[in-house]
Design a protein around this motif. Structure first.
Motif, PDB file in Angstrom:
ATOM      1  N   SER A  70     -21.518 -28.824 -20.300  1.00 43.55           N
ATOM      2  CA  SER A  70     -21.550 -28.859 -18.840  1.00 43.55           C
ATOM      3  C   SER A  70     -20.675 -29.980 -18.293  1.00 43.55           C
ATOM      4  O   SER A  70     -19.925 -29.789 -17.327  1.00 43.55           O
ATOM      5  CB  SER A  70     -22.997 -29.036 -18.356  1.00 43.55           C
ATOM      6  N   ARG A 128     -25.779 -26.030   0.481  1.00 45.99           N
ATOM      7  CA  ARG A 128     -26.733 -24.915   0.534  1.00 45.99           C
ATOM      8  C   ARG A 128     -26.196 -23.784   1.413  1.00 45.99           C
ATOM      9  O   ARG A 128     -26.363 -22.592   1.082  1.00 45.99           O
ATOM     10  CB  ARG A 128     -28.078 -25.405   1.063  1.00 45.99           C
ATOM     11  N   ILE A 132     -23.705 -22.456  -2.978  1.00 44.62           N
ATOM     12  CA  ILE A 132     -23.368 -22.920  -4.329  1.00 44.62           C
ATOM     13  C   ILE A 132     -24.334 -24.001  -4.812  1.00 44.62           C
ATOM     14  O   ILE A 132     -24.053 -24.697  -5.793  1.00 44.62           O
ATOM     15  CB  ILE A 132     -21.927 -23.466  -4.380  1.00 44.62           C
ATOM     16  N   ASN A 134     -27.267 -25.684  -6.793  1.00 43.28           N
ATOM     17  CA  ASN A 134     -27.756 -25.483  -8.165  1.00 43.28           C
ATOM     18  C   ASN A 134     -26.703 -24.836  -9.075  1.00 43.28           C
ATOM     19  O   ASN A 134     -27.049 -24.185 -10.065  1.00 43.28           O
ATOM     20  CB  ASN A 134     -29.035 -24.639  -8.177  1.00 43.28           C
ATOM     21  N   THR A 135     -25.434 -24.990  -8.722  1.00 44.33           N
ATOM     22  CA  THR A 135     -24.341 -24.580  -9.593  1.00 44.33           C
ATOM     23  C   THR A 135     -23.438 -25.792  -9.853  1.00 44.33           C
ATOM     24  O   THR A 135     -23.536 -26.803  -9.159  1.00 44.33           O
ATOM     25  CB  THR A 135     -23.511 -23.448  -8.963  1.00 44.33           C
ATOM     26  N   ARG A 136     -22.575 -25.661 -10.830  1.00 42.18           N
ATOM     27  CA  ARG A 136     -21.653 -26.774 -11.118  1.00 42.18           C
ATOM     28  C   ARG A 136     -20.664 -27.001  -9.992  1.00 42.18           C
ATOM     29  O   ARG A 136     -20.144 -28.103  -9.833  1.00 42.18           O
ATOM     30  CB  ARG A 136     -20.914 -26.521 -12.436  1.00 42.18           C
ATOM     31  N   TRP A 137     -20.385 -25.961  -9.205  1.00 41.04           N
ATOM     32  CA  TRP A 137     -19.489 -26.131  -8.060  1.00 41.04           C
ATOM     33  C   TRP A 137     -20.071 -27.105  -7.045  1.00 41.04           C
ATOM     34  O   TRP A 137     -19.322 -27.724  -6.268  1.00 41.04           O
ATOM     35  CB  TRP A 137     -19.203 -24.789  -7.397  1.00 41.04           C
ATOM     36  N   ALA A 138     -21.393 -27.233  -7.009  1.00 39.00           N
ATOM     37  CA  ALA A 138     -22.025 -28.184  -6.099  1.00 39.00           C
ATOM     38  C   ALA A 138     -21.702 -29.624  -6.466  1.00 39.00           C
ATOM     39  O   ALA A 138     -21.840 -30.524  -5.635  1.00 39.00           O
ATOM     40  CB  ALA A 138     -23.549 -27.980  -6.102  1.00 39.00           C
ATOM     41  N   VAL A 215     -28.245 -30.234  -8.069  1.00 36.50           N
ATOM     42  CA  VAL A 215     -28.439 -29.288  -9.170  1.00 36.50           C
ATOM     43  C   VAL A 215     -29.812 -29.530  -9.791  1.00 36.50           C
ATOM     44  O   VAL A 215     -30.115 -30.647 -10.227  1.00 36.50           O
ATOM     45  CB  VAL A 215     -27.337 -29.452 -10.244  1.00 36.50           C
ATOM     46  N   ASP A 217     -31.097 -27.591 -12.438  1.00 41.26           N
ATOM     47  CA  ASP A 217     -31.062 -27.321 -13.871  1.00 41.26           C
ATOM     48  C   ASP A 217     -30.334 -28.451 -14.596  1.00 41.26           C
ATOM     49  O   ASP A 217     -29.132 -28.658 -14.382  1.00 41.26           O
ATOM     50  CB  ASP A 217     -30.348 -25.999 -14.131  1.00 41.26           C
ATOM     51  N   LYS A 220     -26.899 -27.912 -16.242  1.00 39.46           N
ATOM     52  CA  LYS A 220     -25.703 -27.724 -15.426  1.00 39.46           C
ATOM     53  C   LYS A 220     -25.232 -29.027 -14.784  1.00 39.46           C
ATOM     54  O   LYS A 220     -24.306 -29.013 -13.971  1.00 39.46           O
ATOM     55  CB  LYS A 220     -25.971 -26.681 -14.328  1.00 39.46           C
ATOM     56  N   ARG A 221     -25.843 -30.122 -15.160  1.00 38.36           N
ATOM     57  CA  ARG A 221     -25.468 -31.416 -14.596  1.00 38.36           C
ATOM     58  C   ARG A 221     -24.469 -32.127 -15.508  1.00 38.36           C
ATOM     59  O   ARG A 221     -24.114 -31.638 -16.568  1.00 38.36           O
ATOM     60  CB  ARG A 221     -26.706 -32.302 -14.435  1.00 38.36           C
TER      61      ARG A 221
END
Length: 274
Positions: A70, A128, A132, A134-138, A215, A217, A220-221
């Motif tokens: 990740s 939000r 995006i 909770n995704t890596r794009w965040a 994020v 998860d 995904k961090r």
């Protein structure tokens, strides 16, 4: 400038003291990580039986392979894009100097005063709304924007020092602006580009706040952001927590040690030009 023996030795003593101050936290983490899991070590006491298996246990417990993957994906999303955009902007502000470039430069200077903590709440709602969260794009998109003030100023400072004769000679030979940038200035900017990439790599790898807020998860961090979840699970197990912290710090130390010469060379080159 002549430096006498007393000044030379006092400087060396000061460097040794600073080195010990810097290394002491790492030594403390390492010694603590070797104690028996679940215990509370006191100071820098070396354990009678070093528990080297703590590093393997921390690696498995924190799912380090997933965290490493990740972090690398986030690095690939942040560093190349941010360096490329900053190089274009720095070239424009530092060499081409279009109308309004001074005003734009002041805006970027003001951006250096913007703390991550001060924008984390509105940034959360904006991410939000973009869908995006909770995704890596965040993590990737905000970091690119937040790194821009420093990165653009860094590259502008480099391009300002480039001699104008190079550009004039290239213009006479019929070079376009893009050819001037890509074939002449970029190859001469490798030290500045590499040092900026190293800094962004380290900052992205150690990014903690955005990772834990945007994020949920841990897989995904970034690795530093996942340390928050690891701490919540093993917060009372000090040796295991120290082992996990060292595992997370190791890649950044390796990168810095491998590329320290390029980084120092870029800083020295900038000081000599200035």
């Amino acid at each position: 400038m002549i430096v006498n023996a007393r000044e030379k030795w006092s400087g060396r003593v000061l460097l040794v003291v600073l080195m010990l101050v810097i290394l002491l936290p790492f030594v403390s983490l390492f010694v603590t990580a070797l104690h028996e899991p679940g215990t509370y070590p006191r100071g820098l006491e070396w354990p009678e039986t070093p528990h080297w298996e703590n590093f393997g246990l921390a690696f498995q417990s924190a799912n380090m392979l997933a965290l490493l993957e990740s972090s690398l994906l986030i690095e690939l999303g942040v560093v190349p894009i941010a360096v490329f955009i900053a190089t274009l902007a720095g070239f424009a502000l530092g060499h081409l100097k279009p109308i309004g470039s001074k005003l734009v430069f002041i805006v970027f200077l003001l951006g250096l005063t913007l703390p991550f903590e001060g924008i984390i709440t509105p940034l959360y709602f904006q991410i939000r709304e973009l869908g995006i969260l909770n995704t890596r794009w965040a993590i990737i998109l905000p970091l690119i924007g937040l790194f821009m003030p420093f990165a653009v100023i860094w590259m502008r400072a480099h391009f300002v020092t480039m001699p104008a004769d190079l550009s004039e000679a290239a213009r006479v030979d019929g070079a376009t602006t893009w050819q001037l940038f890509w074939r002449i200035h970029v190859p001469l900017s490798i030290p500045a580009l590499s040092s900026l990439a190293i800094l962004m790599f380290l900052w992205t790898w150690n990014q903690f706040l955005l990772a834990i807020v945007l994020v949920d998860d841990p897989a995904k961090r970034t690795m530093a952001g996942a340390l928050g979840a690891f701490q919540g699970r093993y917060g009372t197990d000090i040796p295991l927590l120290c082992a996990g912290s060292l595992l997370i710090l190791t890649p950044t130390l390796i990168v810095f040690l491998v590329f320290q010469r390029q980084f120092v060379f870029a800083l020295m080159q900038g000081s000599l030009k200035g």
